[in-house]
Design a protein around this motif. Structure first.
Motif, short mmCIF file in Angstrom:
data_model
loop_
_atom_site.label_atom_id
_atom_site.label_comp_id
_atom_site.label_asym_id
_atom_site.label_seq_id
_atom_site.Cartn_x
_atom_site.Cartn_y
_atom_site.Cartn_z
N ASP A 288 0.85 -1.19 0.00
CA ASP A 288 0.00 0.00 0.00
C ASP A 288 0.88 1.23 0.00
O ASP A 288 1.86 1.31 0.77
N VAL A 289 0.55 2.19 -0.85
CA VAL A 289 1.33 3.42 -0.96
C VAL A 289 0.42 4.61 -0.73
O VAL A 289 -0.59 4.78 -1.43
N LEU A 290 0.77 5.43 0.26
CA LEU A 290 0.04 6.67 0.53
C LEU A 290 0.91 7.83 0.08
O LEU A 290 2.04 7.99 0.53
N ILE A 291 0.39 8.61 -0.87
CA ILE A 291 1.14 9.73 -1.45
C ILE A 291 0.57 11.04 -0.93
O ILE A 291 -0.65 11.27 -1.00
N ILE A 299 7.10 16.03 -2.28
CA ILE A 299 6.14 14.93 -2.28
C ILE A 299 6.64 13.84 -1.33
O ILE A 299 7.84 13.57 -1.25
N GLU A 300 5.72 13.23 -0.59
CA GLU A 300 6.08 12.23 0.41
C GLU A 300 5.35 10.91 0.12
O GLU A 300 4.18 10.90 -0.25
N PHE A 301 6.07 9.79 0.28
CA PHE A 301 5.51 8.46 0.09
C PHE A 301 5.56 7.71 1.42
O PHE A 301 6.59 7.67 2.08
N LEU A 302 4.45 7.12 1.80
CA LEU A 302 4.40 6.21 2.93
C LEU A 302 4.07 4.83 2.38
O LEU A 302 2.97 4.60 1.86
N VAL A 303 5.02 3.91 2.45
CA VAL A 303 4.87 2.59 1.83
C VAL A 303 4.77 1.53 2.92
O VAL A 303 5.61 1.48 3.83
N LYS A 304 3.74 0.68 2.81
CA LYS A 304 3.56 -0.42 3.75
C LYS A 304 3.56 -1.73 2.95
O LYS A 304 2.75 -1.92 2.05
N ALA A 305 4.49 -2.62 3.28
CA ALA A 305 4.60 -3.92 2.60
C ALA A 305 4.23 -5.02 3.59
O ALA A 305 4.68 -5.00 4.75
N LYS A 306 3.45 -5.97 3.13
CA LYS A 306 3.00 -7.07 3.99
C LYS A 306 3.16 -8.40 3.26
O LYS A 306 2.88 -8.50 2.06
N SER A 307 3.62 -9.43 3.99
CA SER A 307 3.72 -10.78 3.43
C SER A 307 2.51 -11.59 3.88
O SER A 307 2.10 -11.51 5.04
N ASN A 308 1.94 -12.36 2.96
CA ASN A 308 0.70 -13.09 3.24
C ASN A 308 0.89 -14.60 3.33
O ASN A 308 -0.09 -15.32 3.51
N PHE A 309 2.12 -15.08 3.19
CA PHE A 309 2.34 -16.53 3.27
C PHE A 309 2.56 -16.93 4.74
O PHE A 309 2.59 -16.08 5.65
N GLN A 332 15.05 11.44 0.45
CA GLN A 332 15.33 11.18 1.86
C GLN A 332 14.49 9.98 2.27
O GLN A 332 13.28 9.99 2.12
N PHE A 333 15.16 8.94 2.80
CA PHE A 333 14.47 7.69 3.13
C PHE A 333 14.59 7.41 4.63
O PHE A 333 15.60 7.74 5.27
N ARG A 334 13.54 6.74 5.13
CA ARG A 334 13.55 6.34 6.53
C ARG A 334 12.81 5.01 6.67
O ARG A 334 11.64 4.90 6.31
N THR A 335 13.52 3.99 7.16
CA THR A 335 12.90 2.69 7.38
C THR A 335 13.69 1.93 8.43
O THR A 335 14.92 2.11 8.56
N MET A 364 7.94 2.09 5.33
CA MET A 364 9.04 2.88 4.79
C MET A 364 8.51 4.26 4.42
O MET A 364 7.41 4.39 3.89
N ASN A 365 9.31 5.29 4.71
CA ASN A 365 8.92 6.66 4.41
C ASN A 365 9.95 7.27 3.47
O ASN A 365 11.16 7.09 3.67
N ALA A 366 9.47 7.97 2.44
CA ALA A 366 10.37 8.60 1.47
C ALA A 366 9.87 10.00 1.14
O ALA A 366 8.66 10.22 0.98
#
Length: 433
Positions: A288-291, A299-309, A332-335, A364-366
């Motif tokens: 999921d990406v929130l812009i 511009i700022e990106f908030l990225v959420k990655a999830k594993s489903n297995f 500029q990245f932050r994770t 992750m935030n960018a």
């Protein structure tokens, strides 16, 4: 049914690099007619089989900057010819690794020798690389073994005339082992709402055979058709194959009648099975990406990655490519997990996570700065998909399972079978939300 009258290897401009006539029934400049026929079509309307006004049939494939083309003067089996052309490219790759115009020019003697051995009067004969290398021993591709001309010639004749032409006799190993790698690649397209638009599994069973003598192997899979034929029900998940292809060593009649894979394997590495499954599976990863546009130049990106297995599995070397504006700068990245790099050439940022456990989610935030002069394609990134690469060992997304592997040889030696499962990404894409 008639065979191939002549075969050509052309460069991308249609100039002849290699030509071999098998029947003296064609004009010498027939490749020029083929080139003119090609000009009648563009890349979208071009057909792999063309017939001219004189009744000649042209069948061709493209590989890198080359065209492999055959000409037939009368009715021919197109599927047989296509199969041969693809096999010819595979054999050339075994010799030259990269099959391109330069490698063909540098090794034209070997190519002519291969064409003479692989086709007889226009009909395919020997197409197995391990047998061909016994025939063709030019200075550039000498085998490492000591020269024994009389014995080698005898072995070659025995191999070709034997019904098991892909394996020679007298193979010996101190330790007899066979390794099976079940590799599945998942092609998936996920919509903006997380719905699966397309999913497809491309699988293959790679074998490394290190067995003495002439062993007979029996391989059992969790094949749904097998259980139905036996009138049995399996507690484990059964797989229904949509499309399955075997190496020539597999006894097809045995599989068709009993759904058992029985074969005498070639020595060394080979692909035993390839298959395709057109089934809907749950996405292994969701992103999921929130812009948020902080200002006209930020511009700022908030990225959420999830594993489903399942939690017991772990994905290795996960890379998530998130599209960004083509004129983005000063990232500029932050994770707390992994690392992030900006890749201007791909108009994306790459979030790399070495190990991604099952049922986990990371954030992750960018932040990117944007020029005051707006690029005409600045918003194009929102229409581009997120791409993910990964590898999950000891896991198959389809549920493919080797139930047993039995090894029998007349000498009665003991052999060790090893099976490994790997799931990799194919074209795994998620549409931006």
């Amino acid at each position: 049914m008639f065979g191939i009258s002549s075969i050509y290897i052309l460069d991308q401009k249609g100039r002849v690099l290699i030509t071999r006539q098998y029947r003296n029934e064609l004009p010498m400049n027939i490749h020029e007619t083929f080139n003119k026929k090609l000009l009648e079509f563009d890349e979208y309307t071009q057909k792999p089989v063309m017939i001219d006004k004189d009744g000649y049939t042209y069948i061709f494939i493209r590989h890198n900057n080359l065209i492999f083309m055959t000409v037939c003067s009368q009715n021919a089996n197109c599927l047989m010819i296509f199969s041969f052309l693809f096999r010819l490219v595979q054999v050339l790759q075994e010799y030259f690794v990269n099959v391109e115009e330069e490698s063909i020019r540098d090794n034209f003697v070997v190519v002519y020798e291969l064409l003479d051995e692989m086709l007889d009067n226009g009909y395919p004969q020997t197409t197995e690389f391990k047998i061909l290398k016994e025939f063709i021993k030019t200075e550039s591709f000498q085998l490492k073994e000591k020269k024994q001309p009389e014995q080698t010639n005898f072995n070659v004749v025995a191999l070709v005339s034997n019904k098991i032409s892909w394996r020679k006799e007298g193979i010996k190993y101190k330790k007899n082992e066979v390794f099976l790698d079940v590799i599945e690649k998942l092609n998936m397209l996920i919509g903006q709402q997380g719905n699966v638009i397309k999913s497809e599994i491309i699988g293959q069973v790679q074998v490394k055979c290190m067995l003495s003598g002439m062993p007979e192997l029996k391989l059992g899979l969790n094949d749904k058709a097998f259980f139905e034929a036996q009138g049995r029900q399996s507690r484990a998940r059964a797989v229904e194959f949509d499309d399955i292809k075997f190496h020539q060593c597999v006894r097809l009649s045995k599989f068709e009648n009993e759904r058992v894979i029985q074969f005498t394997p070639p020595d060394g590495d080979f692909e035993l099975i390839s298959y395709r499954l057109d089934i809907r599976v749950k996405p292994l990863f969701s992103v999921d990406v929130l812009i948020e546009r902080k200002s006209a130049t930020k511009i700022e990106f908030l990225v959420k990655a999830k594993s489903n297995f399942k939690p017991k599995s772990t994905a290795n070397n996960v890379e998530i490519f998130v599209p960004v504006p083509d004129d983005a700068e000063q990232p500029q990245f932050r994770t707390a997990h992994g690392s992030v790099n900006y890749m201007p050439d791909k108009e994306a940022m790459c979030w790399s996570i070495k190990q991604f456990g099952g049922q986990r989610d990371f954030m992750m935030n960018a932040v990117f700065h944007l020029p005051t002069i707006v690029s005409p394609n600045r918003d194009k990134f929102q229409k581009m998909p997120i791409n993910i690469t990964f590898e999950i060992p000891y896991f198959t997304v389809s549920g493919f399972q080797v139930r047993y592997l039995k090894i029998q040889d007349k000498s009665g030696y003991n052999a060790l079978p090893w099976v490994r499962y790997i799931t990799q990404n194919g074209e795994y894409q998620i549409r931006m939300n």
